[in-house]
Design a protein around this motif. Structure first.
Motif, PDB file in Angstrom:
ATOM      1  N   PHE A  88       0.918  -1.136  -0.157  1.00 31.97           N
ATOM      2  CA  PHE A  88       0.039  -0.075   0.313  1.00 31.97           C
ATOM      3  C   PHE A  88       0.761   1.174   0.112  1.00 31.97           C
ATOM      4  O   PHE A  88       2.119   0.824   0.263  1.00 31.97           O
ATOM      5  CB  PHE A  88      -0.854   0.006   1.292  1.00 31.97           C
ATOM      6  N   THR A  89      -0.158   2.183  -0.451  1.00 29.30           N
ATOM      7  CA  THR A  89       0.931   3.672  -0.531  1.00 29.30           C
ATOM      8  C   THR A  89       0.405   4.831   0.520  1.00 29.30           C
ATOM      9  O   THR A  89       1.005   5.233   0.970  1.00 29.30           O
ATOM     10  CB  THR A  89       0.653   4.126  -1.977  1.00 29.30           C
ATOM     11  N   SER A  90      -0.703   4.300   1.340  1.00 33.65           N
ATOM     12  CA  SER A  90      -0.930   5.023   2.657  1.00 33.65           C
ATOM     13  C   SER A  90      -1.602   4.095   3.472  1.00 33.65           C
ATOM     14  O   SER A  90      -2.677   3.284   2.637  1.00 33.65           O
ATOM     15  CB  SER A  90      -2.365   6.165   1.900  1.00 33.65           C
ATOM     16  N   PHE A  91      -1.805   4.205   4.814  1.00 34.82           N
ATOM     17  CA  PHE A  91      -2.869   3.573   5.268  1.00 34.82           C
ATOM     18  C   PHE A  91      -3.238   4.772   6.481  1.00 34.82           C
ATOM     19  O   PHE A  91      -1.759   4.897   7.605  1.00 34.82           O
ATOM     20  CB  PHE A  91      -1.799   2.184   6.110  1.00 34.82           C
ATOM     21  N   ASP A  92      -4.269   4.168   6.733  1.00 39.43           N
ATOM     22  CA  ASP A  92      -4.729   5.210   7.995  1.00 39.43           C
ATOM     23  C   ASP A  92      -5.762   4.086   9.342  1.00 39.43           C
ATOM     24  O   ASP A  92      -6.536   3.814   8.756  1.00 39.43           O
ATOM     25  CB  ASP A  92      -5.247   6.234   7.453  1.00 39.43           C
ATOM     26  N   LEU A  93      -5.385   4.301  10.143  1.00 36.17           N
ATOM     27  CA  LEU A  93      -5.926   3.341  11.313  1.00 36.17           C
ATOM     28  C   LEU A  93      -6.043   4.534  12.662  1.00 36.17           C
ATOM     29  O   LEU A  93      -5.375   4.630  13.128  1.00 36.17           O
ATOM     30  CB  LEU A  93      -5.220   2.335  11.667  1.00 36.17           C
ATOM     31  N   GLU A  94      -7.851   4.279  12.730  1.00 35.68           N
ATOM     32  CA  GLU A  94      -8.259   4.699  13.689  1.00 35.68           C
ATOM     33  C   GLU A  94      -8.991   3.976  14.486  1.00 35.68           C
ATOM     34  O   GLU A  94     -10.198   3.304  14.376  1.00 35.68           O
ATOM     35  CB  GLU A  94      -8.872   6.062  13.731  1.00 35.68           C
ATOM     36  N   VAL A 106      -2.682   5.846  13.233  1.00 33.75           N
ATOM     37  CA  VAL A 106      -1.591   5.449  12.958  1.00 33.75           C
ATOM     38  C   VAL A 106      -1.800   6.118  11.094  1.00 33.75           C
ATOM     39  O   VAL A 106      -2.887   5.759  10.683  1.00 33.75           O
ATOM     40  CB  VAL A 106      -1.596   3.558  12.413  1.00 33.75           C
ATOM     41  N   GLU A 107      -0.803   7.344  10.719  1.00 29.82           N
ATOM     42  CA  GLU A 107      -1.054   7.079   9.296  1.00 29.82           C
ATOM     43  C   GLU A 107       0.731   7.070   8.655  1.00 29.82           C
ATOM     44  O   GLU A 107       1.527   7.690   9.194  1.00 29.82           O
ATOM     45  CB  GLU A 107      -1.488   8.868   9.546  1.00 29.82           C
ATOM     46  N   TYR A 108       0.179   6.794   7.741  1.00 31.86           N
ATOM     47  CA  TYR A 108       1.078   6.566   6.909  1.00 31.86           C
ATOM     48  C   TYR A 108       0.985   6.426   5.334  1.00 31.86           C
ATOM     49  O   TYR A 108      -0.291   6.462   4.739  1.00 31.86           O
ATOM     50  CB  TYR A 108       2.219   5.194   6.798  1.00 31.86           C
ATOM     51  N   GLU A 109       1.703   7.526   4.762  1.00 31.12           N
ATOM     52  CA  GLU A 109       1.893   8.482   3.270  1.00 31.12           C
ATOM     53  C   GLU A 109       2.779   7.974   2.802  1.00 31.12           C
ATOM     54  O   GLU A 109       3.657   9.182   3.274  1.00 31.12           O
ATOM     55  CB  GLU A 109       0.677   9.337   2.997  1.00 31.12           C
ATOM     56  N   GLN A 110       2.381   7.229   1.450  1.00 33.77           N
ATOM     57  CA  GLN A 110       3.633   7.385   0.917  1.00 33.77           C
ATOM     58  C   GLN A 110       3.705   8.303  -0.716  1.00 33.77           C
ATOM     59  O   GLN A 110       2.454   7.674  -1.591  1.00 33.77           O
ATOM     60  CB  GLN A 110       4.773   6.274   0.578  1.00 33.77           C
ATOM     61  N   ASP A 111       4.141   9.488  -0.970  1.00 36.67           N
ATOM     62  CA  ASP A 111       4.166  10.203  -2.017  1.00 36.67           C
ATOM     63  C   ASP A 111       5.394  10.197  -2.979  1.00 36.67           C
ATOM     64  O   ASP A 111       6.278   9.392  -2.245  1.00 36.67           O
ATOM     65  CB  ASP A 111       3.854  11.399  -1.873  1.00 36.67           C
ATOM     66  N   GLU A 116       5.463  10.513   4.914  1.00 33.70           N
ATOM     67  CA  GLU A 116       4.956  10.982   5.846  1.00 33.70           C
ATOM     68  C   GLU A 116       4.557   9.251   6.997  1.00 33.70           C
ATOM     69  O   GLU A 116       4.176   8.660   6.384  1.00 33.70           O
ATOM     70  CB  GLU A 116       3.783  11.607   5.876  1.00 33.70           C
ATOM     71  N   ALA A 117       4.412   9.334   8.247  1.00 33.76           N
ATOM     72  CA  ALA A 117       4.161   8.789   9.203  1.00 33.76           C
ATOM     73  C   ALA A 117       4.404   9.227  11.013  1.00 33.76           C
ATOM     74  O   ALA A 117       4.424   9.839  11.253  1.00 33.76           O
ATOM     75  CB  ALA A 117       5.296   7.638   9.439  1.00 33.76           C
ATOM     76  N   SER A 118       2.974   8.646  11.447  1.00 31.70           N
ATOM     77  CA  SER A 118       2.743   8.562  12.293  1.00 31.70           C
ATOM     78  C   SER A 118       2.115   8.429  13.090  1.00 31.70           C
ATOM     79  O   SER A 118       1.520   7.113  12.689  1.00 31.70           O
ATOM     80  CB  SER A 118       1.630  10.359  12.712  1.00 31.70           C
ATOM     81  N   TYR A 119       2.554   7.226  14.820  1.00 34.46           N
ATOM     82  CA  TYR A 119       2.016   6.062  14.948  1.00 34.46           C
ATOM     83  C   TYR A 119       1.578   6.588  16.504  1.00 34.46           C
ATOM     84  O   TYR A 119       2.966   6.852  17.792  1.00 34.46           O
ATOM     85  CB  TYR A 119       2.879   5.020  15.039  1.00 34.46           C
ATOM     86  N   ARG A 120       0.278   6.207  17.158  1.00 35.98           N
ATOM     87  CA  ARG A 120       0.246   7.174  18.025  1.00 35.98           C
ATOM     88  C   ARG A 120      -0.815   5.655  19.326  1.00 35.98           C
ATOM     89  O   ARG A 120      -1.545   5.325  18.873  1.00 35.98           O
ATOM     90  CB  ARG A 120      -0.863   7.776  18.592  1.00 35.98           C
ATOM     91  N   ILE A 176      -6.760   2.327   3.269  1.00 37.82           N
ATOM     92  CA  ILE A 176      -5.593   2.093   2.822  1.00 37.82           C
ATOM     93  C   ILE A 176      -5.971   1.808   1.400  1.00 37.82           C
ATOM     94  O   ILE A 176      -6.788   1.892   0.509  1.00 37.82           O
ATOM     95  CB  ILE A 176      -5.393  -0.076   3.191  1.00 37.82           C
ATOM     96  N   GLU A 177      -4.864   2.840   0.718  1.00 36.96           N
ATOM     97  CA  GLU A 177      -4.964   2.969  -1.054  1.00 36.96           C
ATOM     98  C   GLU A 177      -3.433   1.686  -0.745  1.00 36.96           C
ATOM     99  O   GLU A 177      -3.037   1.607  -0.912  1.00 36.96           O
ATOM    100  CB  GLU A 177      -4.966   4.049  -1.623  1.00 36.96           C
ATOM    101  N   TYR A 178      -4.648   1.044  -2.114  1.00 38.37           N
ATOM    102  CA  TYR A 178      -3.042  -0.429  -2.432  1.00 38.37           C
ATOM    103  C   TYR A 178      -2.466   0.599  -3.524  1.00 38.37           C
ATOM    104  O   TYR A 178      -3.012   1.262  -4.277  1.00 38.37           O
ATOM    105  CB  TYR A 178      -3.808  -1.503  -3.057  1.00 38.37           C
ATOM    106  N   SER A 179      -1.046  -0.018  -3.625  1.00 34.83           N
ATOM    107  CA  SER A 179       0.042   0.591  -4.936  1.00 34.83           C
ATOM    108  C   SER A 179      -0.472   0.560  -6.178  1.00 34.83           C
ATOM    109  O   SER A 179      -0.278   1.500  -7.361  1.00 34.83           O
ATOM    110  CB  SER A 179       0.910  -0.427  -4.871  1.00 34.83           C
ATOM    111  N   GLY A 180      -1.429   0.420  -6.527  1.00 35.70           N
ATOM    112  CA  GLY A 180      -2.586  -0.246  -7.363  1.00 35.70           C
ATOM    113  C   GLY A 180      -2.821   0.854  -7.790  1.00 35.70           C
ATOM    114  O   GLY A 180      -4.095   1.437  -8.801  1.00 35.70           O
TER     115      GLY A 180
END
Length: 188
Positions: A88-94, A106-111, A116-120, A176-180
């Motif tokens: 994936f290129t984006s992962f956002d979990l609450e 959890v926030e992860y975003e790959q451009d 960008e990443a944060s984890y709490r 989740i935004e997958y690589s495709g």
């Protein structure tokens, strides 16, 4: 007539001097005061960043990982090159539980140019941003072997287990935004 000739001569000389007064070295039309003003603004911004970094370093040395300056998200940017090959290129979990919202976030975003990443995780005392968050998330993300075709229940189960989220969590939202390019929303 004599006044007219003097006028024409002065005007011609003025135009000639104006045309000759411009050289190739005069490409910067800002006055030195204008240039110094920009430097002053940059120096002030750098001093603010340095002060925030000093505060964060002091917090880390005291055992605290809390980021006290949420005014900018620059700390979310990952600066180290991780050899990440996630599905994936984006992962956002609450996740909400025990009557409290966003216990785990959890926030992860790959451009193309940055990640960008944060984890709490309040139950484990984790509050990380940027490179620190990415190091922690990499150990979790690298275990994931699901993709956009994996059943939603299986993805949720894998993610809940990986982040130690109890099964009795009241509200879990995962985007989740997958690589495709496919975006999938998961909820429990």
């Amino acid at each position: 007539m004599k006044k007219f000739m003097v006028f024409v001569t002065i005007t011609t000389l003025a135009l000639f001097i104006a045309a000759c007064g411009t050289t190739e070295d005069d490409t910067n039309t800002n006055s030195p005061a204008d240039n110094n003003a920009g430097e002053t603004e940059n120096n002030a911004a750098n001093e603010q960043d340095n002060a925030a970094n000093d505060q964060n370093n002091a917090n880390t040395e005291n055992g605290s990982t809390t980021d006290n300056n949420d005014a900018t998200n620059d700390r979310d940017n990952v600066t180290t090159e991780m050899d990440a090959d996630y599905p994936f290129t984006s992962f956002d979990l609450e996740a909400d539980f025990e009557g409290t919202e966003d216990i785990v976030e959890v926030e992860y975003e790959q451009d193309t140019n940055e990640t960008e990443a944060s984890y709490r995780n309040e139950t484990q005392g984790i509050q990380l941003r940027g490179d620190e968050a990415m190091q922690e998330l990499d150990s979790i993300f690298s275990t994931f072997d699901f993709d956009e075709n994996t059943p939603k229940e299986e993805v949720l189960s894998t993610v809940l287990e990986a982040f130690n989220i109890p099964n009795d969590a009241q509200n879990v939202e995962l985007d989740i935004e997958y690589s495709g390019g496919t975006e999938v929303e998961y909820q429990q």
